[in-house]
Design a protein around this motif. Structure first.
Motif, PDB file in Angstrom:
ATOM      1  N   GLU A   1      85.376  12.376  58.803  1.00 23.37           N
ATOM      2  CA  GLU A   1      85.782  11.103  58.203  1.00 23.37           C
ATOM      3  C   GLU A   1      84.788   9.997  58.539  1.00 23.37           C
ATOM      4  O   GLU A   1      84.398   9.206  57.669  1.00 23.37           O
ATOM      5  CB  GLU A   1      87.174  10.726  58.685  1.00 23.37           C
ATOM      6  N   LEU A   2      84.343   9.934  59.778  1.00 20.94           N
ATOM      7  CA  LEU A   2      83.377   8.928  60.204  1.00 20.94           C
ATOM      8  C   LEU A   2      82.051   9.098  59.474  1.00 20.94           C
ATOM      9  O   LEU A   2      81.450   8.125  59.008  1.00 20.94           O
ATOM     10  CB  LEU A   2      83.168   8.995  61.718  1.00 20.94           C
ATOM     11  N   ILE A   3      81.596  10.329  59.367  1.00 22.56           N
ATOM     12  CA  ILE A   3      80.343  10.610  58.661  1.00 22.56           C
ATOM     13  C   ILE A   3      80.434  10.152  57.216  1.00 22.56           C
ATOM     14  O   ILE A   3      79.534   9.482  56.698  1.00 22.56           O
ATOM     15  CB  ILE A   3      80.000  12.115  58.742  1.00 22.56           C
ATOM     16  N   LEU A   4      81.534  10.495  56.535  1.00 18.60           N
ATOM     17  CA  LEU A   4      81.687  10.128  55.129  1.00 18.60           C
ATOM     18  C   LEU A   4      81.811   8.615  54.955  1.00 18.60           C
ATOM     19  O   LEU A   4      81.277   8.055  53.986  1.00 18.60           O
ATOM     20  CB  LEU A   4      82.891  10.841  54.518  1.00 18.60           C
ATOM     21  N   LYS A   5      82.478   7.941  55.883  1.00 19.68           N
ATOM     22  CA  LYS A   5      82.593   6.477  55.808  1.00 19.68           C
ATOM     23  C   LYS A   5      81.229   5.818  55.958  1.00 19.68           C
ATOM     24  O   LYS A   5      80.884   4.903  55.209  1.00 19.68           O
ATOM     25  CB  LYS A   5      83.548   5.950  56.882  1.00 19.68           C
ATOM     26  N   ASN A   6      80.454   6.280  56.929  1.00 12.91           N
ATOM     27  CA  ASN A   6      79.113   5.717  57.131  1.00 12.91           C
ATOM     28  C   ASN A   6      78.221   5.970  55.923  1.00 12.91           C
ATOM     29  O   ASN A   6      77.494   5.075  55.486  1.00 12.91           O
ATOM     30  CB  ASN A   6      78.474   6.279  58.396  1.00 12.91           C
ATOM     31  N   LEU A   7      78.276   7.173  55.381  1.00 12.41           N
ATOM     32  CA  LEU A   7      77.483   7.506  54.202  1.00 12.41           C
ATOM     33  C   LEU A   7      77.879   6.610  53.035  1.00 12.41           C
ATOM     34  O   LEU A   7      77.020   6.016  52.372  1.00 12.41           O
ATOM     35  CB  LEU A   7      77.680   8.979  53.834  1.00 12.41           C
ATOM     36  N   GLY A   8      79.174   6.502  52.776  1.00 16.94           N
ATOM     37  CA  GLY A   8      79.650   5.671  51.674  1.00 16.94           C
ATOM     38  C   GLY A   8      79.259   4.217  51.832  1.00 16.94           C
ATOM     39  O   GLY A   8      78.829   3.571  50.869  1.00 16.94           O
ATOM     40  N   ASN A   9      79.380   3.707  53.049  1.00 21.83           N
ATOM     41  CA  ASN A   9      78.984   2.317  53.312  1.00 21.83           C
ATOM     42  C   ASN A   9      77.495   2.111  53.080  1.00 21.83           C
ATOM     43  O   ASN A   9      77.088   1.097  52.510  1.00 21.83           O
ATOM     44  CB  ASN A   9      79.353   1.907  54.735  1.00 21.83           C
ATOM     45  N   ASN A  10      76.681   3.062  53.520  1.00 22.90           N
ATOM     46  CA  ASN A  10      75.236   2.955  53.314  1.00 22.90           C
ATOM     47  C   ASN A  10      74.894   2.943  51.830  1.00 22.90           C
ATOM     48  O   ASN A  10      74.082   2.122  51.375  1.00 22.90           O
ATOM     49  CB  ASN A  10      74.498   4.103  54.008  1.00 22.90           C
ATOM     50  N   ILE A  11      75.496   3.841  51.071  1.00 28.47           N
ATOM     51  CA  ILE A  11      75.227   3.899  49.633  1.00 28.47           C
ATOM     52  C   ILE A  11      75.646   2.597  48.967  1.00 28.47           C
ATOM     53  O   ILE A  11      74.890   2.019  48.176  1.00 28.47           O
ATOM     54  CB  ILE A  11      75.941   5.114  48.995  1.00 28.47           C
ATOM     55  N   LYS A  12      76.825   2.121  49.296  1.00 28.73           N
ATOM     56  CA  LYS A  12      77.335   0.888  48.684  1.00 28.73           C
ATOM     57  C   LYS A  12      76.441  -0.303  49.004  1.00 28.73           C
ATOM     58  O   LYS A  12      76.113  -1.102  48.125  1.00 28.73           O
ATOM     59  CB  LYS A  12      78.762   0.626  49.161  1.00 28.73           C
ATOM     60  N   LYS A  13      76.044  -0.453  50.285  1.00 28.90           N
ATOM     61  CA  LYS A  13      75.190  -1.574  50.685  1.00 28.90           C
ATOM     62  C   LYS A  13      73.863  -1.555  49.932  1.00 28.90           C
ATOM     63  O   LYS A  13      73.425  -2.586  49.427  1.00 28.90           O
ATOM     64  CB  LYS A  13      74.925  -1.544  52.192  1.00 28.90           C
ATOM     65  N   ILE A  14      73.237  -0.392  49.857  1.00 33.58           N
ATOM     66  CA  ILE A  14      71.941  -0.276  49.182  1.00 33.58           C
ATOM     67  C   ILE A  14      72.107  -0.530  47.689  1.00 33.58           C
ATOM     68  O   ILE A  14      71.300  -1.240  47.074  1.00 33.58           O
ATOM     69  CB  ILE A  14      71.305   1.100  49.454  1.00 33.58           C
ATOM     70  N   ARG A  15      73.159   0.034  47.111  1.00 36.82           N
ATOM     71  CA  ARG A  15      73.417  -0.155  45.673  1.00 36.82           C
ATOM     72  C   ARG A  15      73.597  -1.632  45.360  1.00 36.82           C
ATOM     73  O   ARG A  15      72.970  -2.169  44.440  1.00 36.82           O
ATOM     74  CB  ARG A  15      74.659   0.639  45.269  1.00 36.82           C
ATOM     75  N   GLN A  16      74.427  -2.307  46.135  1.00 37.87           N
ATOM     76  CA  GLN A  16      74.678  -3.731  45.902  1.00 37.87           C
ATOM     77  C   GLN A  16      73.440  -4.575  46.160  1.00 37.87           C
ATOM     78  O   GLN A  16      73.171  -5.528  45.420  1.00 37.87           O
ATOM     79  CB  GLN A  16      75.845  -4.204  46.763  1.00 37.87           C
ATOM     80  N   LYS A  17      72.691  -4.236  47.194  1.00 31.73           N
ATOM     81  CA  LYS A  17      71.458  -4.960  47.505  1.00 31.73           C
ATOM     82  C   LYS A  17      70.488  -4.905  46.335  1.00 31.73           C
ATOM     83  O   LYS A  17      69.776  -5.864  46.054  1.00 31.73           O
ATOM     84  CB  LYS A  17      70.806  -4.371  48.764  1.00 31.73           C
TER      85      LYS A  17
END
Length: 77
Positions: free
Chosen positions: A8-24
């Motif tokens: 769960e932690l791995i998937l949350k970190n991955l999702g957050n990274n993708i979202k941050k980069i996408r939005q940036k």
């Protein structure tokens, strides 16, 4: 930490990274889905840690965001 909690932690970190980069980069979920030949809903599920993408999907996302796969999985221990 249990295996389920670790996943769960791995998937949350991955999702957050993708979202941050996408939005940036000013890219919508819909645009990222188009660039990766995925459904918009699937991109949302990845960002919310509801689905685990395959390595092929991770490569497509990295290519679409113009980053390395290692950037997407950064800070995942």
């Amino acid at each position: 930490m249990s295996q389920a909690e670790n996943k769960e932690l791995i998937l949350k970190n991955l999702g957050n990274n993708i979202k941050k980069i996408r939005q940036k980069n000013g890219i919508s979920q819909e645009e990222l889905a188009f660039r990766t030949n995925s459904a918009r809903n699937f991109i949302g599920c990845i960002e919310r840690a509801e689905k685990a993408p395959t390595i092929i999907t991770l490569c497509r996302i990295a290519l679409a965001l113009n980053v390395k796969v290692s950037t997407l999985v950064k800070n995942i221990d």
